[in-house]
Design a protein around this motif. Sequence first.
Motif, PDB file in Angstrom:
ATOM      1  N   THR A  41       0.831  -1.201   0.000  1.00 20.79           N
ATOM      2  CA  THR A  41       0.000   0.000   0.000  1.00 20.79           C
ATOM      3  C   THR A  41       0.868   1.255   0.000  1.00 20.79           C
ATOM      4  O   THR A  41       0.588   2.229  -0.710  1.00 20.79           O
ATOM      5  CB  THR A  41      -0.937   0.004   1.215  1.00 20.79           C
ATOM      6  OG1 THR A  41      -1.742  -1.176   1.203  1.00 20.79           O
ATOM      7  CG2 THR A  41      -1.839   1.230   1.209  1.00 20.79           C
ATOM      8  N   GLN A  42       1.922   1.242   0.778  1.00 19.65           N
ATOM      9  CA  GLN A  42       2.806   2.406   0.897  1.00 19.65           C
ATOM     10  C   GLN A  42       3.540   2.722  -0.399  1.00 19.65           C
ATOM     11  O   GLN A  42       3.792   3.893  -0.702  1.00 19.65           O
ATOM     12  CB  GLN A  42       3.831   2.168   2.013  1.00 19.65           C
ATOM     13  CG  GLN A  42       3.238   2.055   3.407  1.00 19.65           C
ATOM     14  CD  GLN A  42       4.244   1.479   4.404  1.00 19.65           C
ATOM     15  OE1 GLN A  42       5.438   1.387   4.131  1.00 19.65           O
ATOM     16  NE2 GLN A  42       3.759   1.070   5.570  1.00 19.65           N
ATOM     17  N   VAL A  43       3.913   1.703  -1.149  1.00 17.36           N
ATOM     18  CA  VAL A  43       4.766   1.932  -2.326  1.00 17.36           C
ATOM     19  C   VAL A  43       3.997   1.851  -3.635  1.00 17.36           C
ATOM     20  O   VAL A  43       4.591   2.013  -4.707  1.00 17.36           O
ATOM     21  CB  VAL A  43       5.936   0.925  -2.364  1.00 17.36           C
ATOM     22  CG1 VAL A  43       6.808   1.079  -1.130  1.00 17.36           C
ATOM     23  CG2 VAL A  43       5.442  -0.512  -2.506  1.00 17.36           C
ATOM     24  N   GLY A  48      -2.930   2.108  -7.736  1.00 15.41           N
ATOM     25  CA  GLY A  48      -2.983   0.982  -6.814  1.00 15.41           C
ATOM     26  C   GLY A  48      -2.121  -0.201  -7.172  1.00 15.41           C
ATOM     27  O   GLY A  48      -2.177  -1.231  -6.498  1.00 15.41           O
ATOM     28  N   ALA A  49      -1.296  -0.073  -8.221  1.00 15.47           N
ATOM     29  CA  ALA A  49      -0.446  -1.181  -8.645  1.00 15.47           C
ATOM     30  C   ALA A  49       0.965  -1.006  -8.097  1.00 15.47           C
ATOM     31  O   ALA A  49       1.266  -0.033  -7.393  1.00 15.47           O
ATOM     32  CB  ALA A  49      -0.428  -1.264 -10.168  1.00 15.47           C
ATOM     33  N   ALA A 109      -7.451  -4.407   1.639  1.00 14.88           N
ATOM     34  CA  ALA A 109      -7.970  -3.287   0.860  1.00 14.88           C
ATOM     35  C   ALA A 109      -7.117  -3.005  -0.377  1.00 14.88           C
ATOM     36  O   ALA A 109      -7.641  -2.671  -1.451  1.00 14.88           O
ATOM     37  CB  ALA A 109      -8.043  -2.042   1.747  1.00 14.88           C
ATOM     38  N   TRP A 110      -5.795  -3.149  -0.244  1.00 16.07           N
ATOM     39  CA  TRP A 110      -4.923  -2.876  -1.389  1.00 16.07           C
ATOM     40  C   TRP A 110      -5.209  -3.812  -2.555  1.00 16.07           C
ATOM     41  O   TRP A 110      -5.116  -3.426  -3.733  1.00 16.07           O
ATOM     42  CB  TRP A 110      -3.450  -3.034  -0.969  1.00 16.07           C
ATOM     43  CG  TRP A 110      -2.518  -2.958  -2.132  1.00 16.07           C
ATOM     44  CD1 TRP A 110      -2.082  -1.832  -2.771  1.00 16.07           C
ATOM     45  CD2 TRP A 110      -1.932  -4.061  -2.835  1.00 16.07           C
ATOM     46  NE1 TRP A 110      -1.261  -2.155  -3.822  1.00 16.07           N
ATOM     47  CE2 TRP A 110      -1.144  -3.526  -3.878  1.00 16.07           C
ATOM     48  CE3 TRP A 110      -1.978  -5.442  -2.668  1.00 16.07           C
ATOM     49  CZ2 TRP A 110      -0.413  -4.324  -4.756  1.00 16.07           C
ATOM     50  CZ3 TRP A 110      -1.254  -6.245  -3.546  1.00 16.07           C
ATOM     51  CH2 TRP A 110      -0.489  -5.681  -4.574  1.00 16.07           C
ATOM     52  N   ASP A 118      -8.044  -4.830 -10.035  1.00 13.83           N
ATOM     53  CA  ASP A 118      -8.613  -4.071 -11.156  1.00 13.83           C
ATOM     54  C   ASP A 118      -7.519  -3.659 -12.135  1.00 13.83           C
ATOM     55  O   ASP A 118      -7.707  -3.717 -13.356  1.00 13.83           O
ATOM     56  CB  ASP A 118      -9.344  -2.827 -10.635  1.00 13.83           C
ATOM     57  CG  ASP A 118     -10.634  -3.160  -9.913  1.00 13.83           C
ATOM     58  OD1 ASP A 118     -11.156  -4.285 -10.096  1.00 13.83           O
ATOM     59  OD2 ASP A 118     -11.126  -2.303  -9.149  1.00 13.83           O
ATOM     60  N   PHE A 119      -6.374  -3.233 -11.604  1.00 12.58           N
ATOM     61  CA  PHE A 119      -5.266  -2.867 -12.491  1.00 12.58           C
ATOM     62  C   PHE A 119      -4.834  -4.063 -13.330  1.00 12.58           C
ATOM     63  O   PHE A 119      -4.598  -3.932 -14.543  1.00 12.58           O
ATOM     64  CB  PHE A 119      -4.076  -2.351 -11.682  1.00 12.58           C
ATOM     65  CG  PHE A 119      -2.811  -2.303 -12.482  1.00 12.58           C
ATOM     66  CD1 PHE A 119      -2.560  -1.228 -13.329  1.00 12.58           C
ATOM     67  CD2 PHE A 119      -1.885  -3.342 -12.428  1.00 12.58           C
ATOM     68  CE1 PHE A 119      -1.408  -1.198 -14.114  1.00 12.58           C
ATOM     69  CE2 PHE A 119      -0.737  -3.320 -13.197  1.00 12.58           C
ATOM     70  CZ  PHE A 119      -0.488  -2.239 -14.048  1.00 12.58           C
TER      71      PHE A 119
END
Length: 311
Positions: free
Chosen positions: A105-107, A112-113, A158-159, A165-166
């Motif tokens: 999530t951070q990177v 979102g990918a 959540a990530w 989707d990506f």
Amino acid sequence: MAGTGATHETPPASPLARAEHFIWLTARVLEQRRFAYHFLGGGSDAVETALAAYLNEDGGYGCALEPDLRGPVSQPLHTAHALRVLDSIGRCGGLRVERICRYFTQVSTPDGALPAIHPSQRGYPAAPFLPIVDNPPSELLATGPVVGLLHRNQVWHAWLFRATDFCWAAVDALDKSHPYEVEAAVAFLDSAPDRSRAEAAANRLGRMVREQRLVALDPRRLDDQPVAPGYAPGEHHFPYHYAPTPASLARRWFTDEEMERSLEHLAAQQEQDGGWPITYRAWAPGTALEARPSATIEALRTLQAYGRAIG
């Protein structure tokens, strides 16, 4: 009995025995523990303990776990490697994976990918074919295998929703690609939740791989097989690269004869020292030495998955 002229030849060592000698001679502790787990009845705790040496406080992994990236900082490629190890020993769940997903999530990029290389790598040695940029793009190459692996282990975070989707959008957009990107797409599709959509996408990719000659179907005629732009000379991809197990959707892309030829070629690639080679570009002396034990383990696992005798 003296004077009989009888000789007693030592039988040739099995592929597994030769590989074991190579592992004890050259491998890092992590690959030694992995080999012992997969082929010698070793425990999973020892593998996870060795893997923990690469874990950073941010939840990612670094310290050249993936040999082509040096230095201590966490990177998506290192962390994806760690996930593959955890998956292979049945430890891909719980707090350890929750921590990894927080790192992702951070990177992650704005969509979102995952990028292949996070800019924090700057200042540390890295393979020249892995460029470091300030705003790295989203990469199916980095994201697809991670998302597929998490779905296979029924991890929900959540990530993962945006990353999934990506991956679907990236796979649907593929019309001209290269072998490693197709491998990443298959790794996603093999475990994507929408199975009918995954099978349809895999069928399309299989046709593309054959039409664009992204696979070497006859190892005896490699001189006639093109190599993708930017790849090292002789860096060919074979059916087993796309379908490392018979359960992969990519197994349907190849006839039994084509797959058998590729597995025979894989078995024949074991070198005199007992290890398998790497075919991509070796850019520093230590990277090839560190990468070959992993390549050896994966070659043996693929041969074993297809029922080939190794021991």
